[in-house]
Design a protein around this motif. Structure first.
Motif, PDB file in Angstrom:
ATOM      1  N   ASN A  11       0.955  -1.223   0.077  1.00 36.09           N
ATOM      2  CA  ASN A  11       0.025   0.003  -0.226  1.00 36.09           C
ATOM      3  C   ASN A  11       0.881   1.308   0.001  1.00 36.09           C
ATOM      4  OD1 ASN A  11      -2.963   0.355  -0.376  1.00 36.09           O
ATOM      5  ND2 ASN A  11      -2.936   1.250   1.728  1.00 36.09           N
ATOM      6  N   VAL A  12       2.150   1.155  -0.162  1.00 33.85           N
ATOM      7  CA  VAL A  12       3.031   2.282  -0.184  1.00 33.85           C
ATOM      8  C   VAL A  12       2.857   3.228  -1.342  1.00 33.85           C
ATOM      9  CG1 VAL A  12       5.079   1.221  -1.258  1.00 33.85           C
ATOM     10  CG2 VAL A  12       5.415   3.145   0.369  1.00 33.85           C
ATOM     11  N   ASP A  92       6.100   5.756   2.533  1.00 31.10           N
ATOM     12  CA  ASP A  92       5.089   6.860   2.589  1.00 31.10           C
ATOM     13  C   ASP A  92       5.647   8.142   3.161  1.00 31.10           C
ATOM     14  OD1 ASP A  92       2.632   8.409   2.993  1.00 31.10           O
ATOM     15  OD2 ASP A  92       1.588   6.400   2.657  1.00 31.10           O
ATOM     16  N   ILE A  93       5.663   9.185   2.288  1.00 35.85           N
ATOM     17  CA  ILE A  93       6.273  10.507   3.007  1.00 35.85           C
ATOM     18  C   ILE A  93       5.339  11.029   4.272  1.00 35.85           C
ATOM     19  CG2 ILE A  93       4.733  11.930   1.589  1.00 35.85           C
ATOM     20  CD1 ILE A  93       8.414  12.949   2.224  1.00 35.85           C
ATOM     21  N   ARG A  94       4.171  10.486   4.429  1.00 33.47           N
ATOM     22  CA  ARG A  94       3.399  10.847   5.679  1.00 33.47           C
ATOM     23  C   ARG A  94       3.687  10.128   6.910  1.00 33.47           C
ATOM     24  NH1 ARG A  94      -2.060   9.345   3.345  1.00 33.47           N
ATOM     25  NH2 ARG A  94      -1.066   7.537   2.644  1.00 33.47           N
ATOM     26  N   HIS A  95       4.223   8.999   6.603  1.00 40.24           N
ATOM     27  CA  HIS A  95       4.483   8.225   8.070  1.00 40.24           C
ATOM     28  C   HIS A  95       5.906   8.420   8.498  1.00 40.24           C
ATOM     29  CE1 HIS A  95       1.489   5.225   6.249  1.00 40.24           C
ATOM     30  NE2 HIS A  95       1.018   6.218   6.492  1.00 40.24           N
ATOM     31  N   LYS A  96       5.973   8.436   9.960  1.00 40.15           N
ATOM     32  CA  LYS A  96       7.246   8.623  10.672  1.00 40.15           C
ATOM     33  C   LYS A  96       8.202   7.365  10.235  1.00 40.15           C
ATOM     34  CE  LYS A  96       6.898  11.885  13.657  1.00 40.15           C
ATOM     35  NZ  LYS A  96       6.473  12.816  12.956  1.00 40.15           N
ATOM     36  N   PRO A  97       9.460   7.366  10.320  1.00 42.88           N
ATOM     37  CA  PRO A  97      10.139   6.192   9.954  1.00 42.88           C
ATOM     38  C   PRO A  97       9.776   4.934  10.596  1.00 42.88           C
ATOM     39  CG  PRO A  97      11.413   8.036  10.380  1.00 42.88           C
ATOM     40  CD  PRO A  97      10.385   8.493  10.485  1.00 42.88           C
ATOM     41  N   GLN A  98       9.656   3.926   9.959  1.00 40.94           N
ATOM     42  CA  GLN A  98       9.031   2.558  10.353  1.00 40.94           C
ATOM     43  C   GLN A  98      10.110   1.485  10.731  1.00 40.94           C
ATOM     44  OE1 GLN A  98       5.412   1.985  10.650  1.00 40.94           O
ATOM     45  NE2 GLN A  98       5.509   4.464  10.500  1.00 40.94           N
ATOM     46  N   PRO A  99       9.995   0.834  11.979  1.00 36.54           N
ATOM     47  CA  PRO A  99      11.237  -0.157  12.013  1.00 36.54           C
ATOM     48  C   PRO A  99      11.475  -1.068  10.959  1.00 36.54           C
ATOM     49  CG  PRO A  99       9.855   0.414  13.971  1.00 36.54           C
ATOM     50  CD  PRO A  99       9.271   0.943  12.946  1.00 36.54           C
ATOM     51  N   ILE A 100      10.193  -1.448  10.134  1.00 33.65           N
ATOM     52  CA  ILE A 100      10.503  -2.390   9.310  1.00 33.65           C
ATOM     53  C   ILE A 100      11.190  -1.822   7.989  1.00 33.65           C
ATOM     54  CG2 ILE A 100       8.083  -2.233   8.457  1.00 33.65           C
ATOM     55  CD1 ILE A 100       7.906  -5.236   7.909  1.00 33.65           C
ATOM     56  N   ASP A 101      10.922  -0.751   7.725  1.00 28.88           N
ATOM     57  CA  ASP A 101      11.461  -0.096   6.617  1.00 28.88           C
ATOM     58  C   ASP A 101      13.318   0.160   7.128  1.00 28.88           C
ATOM     59  OD1 ASP A 101       9.364   0.101   5.000  1.00 28.88           O
ATOM     60  OD2 ASP A 101       8.877   1.872   5.886  1.00 28.88           O
ATOM     61  N   ALA A 122       3.806  12.376  -2.212  1.00 32.40           N
ATOM     62  CA  ALA A 122       4.095  13.701  -1.856  1.00 32.40           C
ATOM     63  C   ALA A 122       3.192  14.600  -1.998  1.00 32.40           C
ATOM     64  CB  ALA A 122       5.262  14.115  -2.480  1.00 32.40           C
ATOM     65  N   ASP A 123       2.022  14.319  -2.877  1.00 28.77           N
ATOM     66  CA  ASP A 123       1.093  15.341  -3.198  1.00 28.77           C
ATOM     67  C   ASP A 123       0.081  15.368  -1.778  1.00 28.77           C
ATOM     68  OD1 ASP A 123      -1.509  13.229  -3.852  1.00 28.77           O
ATOM     69  OD2 ASP A 123       0.480  12.659  -4.116  1.00 28.77           O
ATOM     70  N   LYS A 124       0.270  14.657  -0.851  1.00 33.22           N
ATOM     71  CA  LYS A 124      -0.671  14.538   0.367  1.00 33.22           C
ATOM     72  C   LYS A 124       0.023  15.701   1.455  1.00 33.22           C
ATOM     73  CE  LYS A 124      -2.945  10.114  -0.390  1.00 33.22           C
ATOM     74  NZ  LYS A 124      -3.982   9.475   0.227  1.00 33.22           N
ATOM     75  N   LEU A 125       1.226  15.919   1.190  1.00 31.55           N
ATOM     76  CA  LEU A 125       1.897  16.964   2.236  1.00 31.55           C
ATOM     77  C   LEU A 125       2.022  18.364   1.515  1.00 31.55           C
ATOM     78  CD1 LEU A 125       4.056  14.816   4.336  1.00 31.55           C
ATOM     79  CD2 LEU A 125       1.832  15.509   4.796  1.00 31.55           C
ATOM     80  N   ASN A 132      10.074  18.812   6.652  1.00 34.21           N
ATOM     81  CA  ASN A 132      10.077  18.339   8.205  1.00 34.21           C
ATOM     82  C   ASN A 132       9.946  16.663   8.138  1.00 34.21           C
ATOM     83  OD1 ASN A 132      10.052  20.765   9.232  1.00 34.21           O
ATOM     84  ND2 ASN A 132       7.638  20.683   9.405  1.00 34.21           N
ATOM     85  N   HIS A 133       9.204  16.029   7.478  1.00 32.34           N
ATOM     86  CA  HIS A 133       9.450  14.493   7.477  1.00 32.34           C
ATOM     87  C   HIS A 133      10.579  13.892   7.129  1.00 32.34           C
ATOM     88  CE1 HIS A 133       4.770  13.369   8.090  1.00 32.34           C
ATOM     89  NE2 HIS A 133       5.065  14.717   8.609  1.00 32.34           N
ATOM     90  N   ILE A 134      11.243  14.781   5.846  1.00 32.60           N
ATOM     91  CA  ILE A 134      12.483  14.196   5.558  1.00 32.60           C
ATOM     92  C   ILE A 134      13.619  14.466   6.486  1.00 32.60           C
ATOM     93  CG2 ILE A 134      14.324  14.482   3.657  1.00 32.60           C
ATOM     94  CD1 ILE A 134      11.925  14.648   1.659  1.00 32.60           C
TER      95      ILE A 134
END
Ligand code: GDP
Length: 177
Positions: A11-12, A92-101, A122-125, A132-134
């Motif tokens: 779903n990414v 997904d740019i919207r999510h905080k860094p995820q352990p699995i990634d 990226a269109d969602k932010l 900031n997310h990066i």
């Protein structure tokens, strides 16, 4: 032919990104149902490289054994591929860094497999939020790595990041042939 592997959580936005890159609509089917891309698909691009579409990992609603099977499958791919030049890990740019990634990138590093990060949707932010997310990502990555890996910011709905990605791959291909 040189090969580039695209991988990320279900779903990414991987199918959408592949559709954007191939300029076709129906090759990689997008669907609301996660975990649909289960087998490896190859796409021939510009007649000189292969895009390898790997199964999505980490879908929360599959059983542990299914996860294991996927992991094994993905690991086997990376162990065998002689043509592989680089992997692209989609997040997904919207999510905080995820352990699995982060763990997966760590694993790529340990196995000396070069990779870039692709930030999707990226269109969602707003631009400021993207920045900031990066920066959050960079902070976490720098705990494990000497530098932030190469990255791309994309949106499949806005056709964003397409040329950058294709040029990047094209340049590598030129340098290795
Ligand atoms: P996959 O499971 O990683 O192959 O993800 P899909 O490409 O099927 O996309 C999952 C969902 O995210 C779908 O509902 C897509 O329409 C949506 N999506 C994918 N890419 C984008 C994007 O760049 N922007 C937006 N707004 N939605 C996206």
């Amino acid at each position: 032919l040189p090969e580039y592997a695209f991988i990320g959580r279900s779903n990414v936005g991987k199918s959408s990104l592949i559709n954007m890159l191939t300029g076709r609509k129906k090759l990689a089917k997008t669907s609301g149902k996660p975990g649909k891309t289960q087998l490896i698909n190859h796409f021939l691009i510009n007649k000189n490289w292969h895009l390898v579409d790997l199964p999505g990992y980490g879908y929360a609603r599959v059983s542990k054994s299914t996860k294991k099977t996927f992991q094994k499958f993905i690991t086997q791919y990376f162990e065998k591929r002689k043509q592989l030049v680089s992997a692209f890990v989609l997040v997904d740019i919207r999510h905080k860094p995820q352990p699995i990634d982060l763990e997966f990138m760590q694993w790529l590093g340990e196995n000396m497999i070069p990779f870039s990060i692709i930030f999707t949707k990226a269109d969602k932010l707003r631009p400021k939020a993207i920045e900031n997310h990066i920066n959050d990502y960079r902070t976490i990555m720098l705990e494990y790595w000497e530098e932030m890996p190469n990255y791309f910011i994309t949106s499949s709905t806005k056709d964003m990041g397409k040329d950058e990605l294709l040029n990047y791959i094209g340049d590598i291909n030129k340098s290795i042939t």
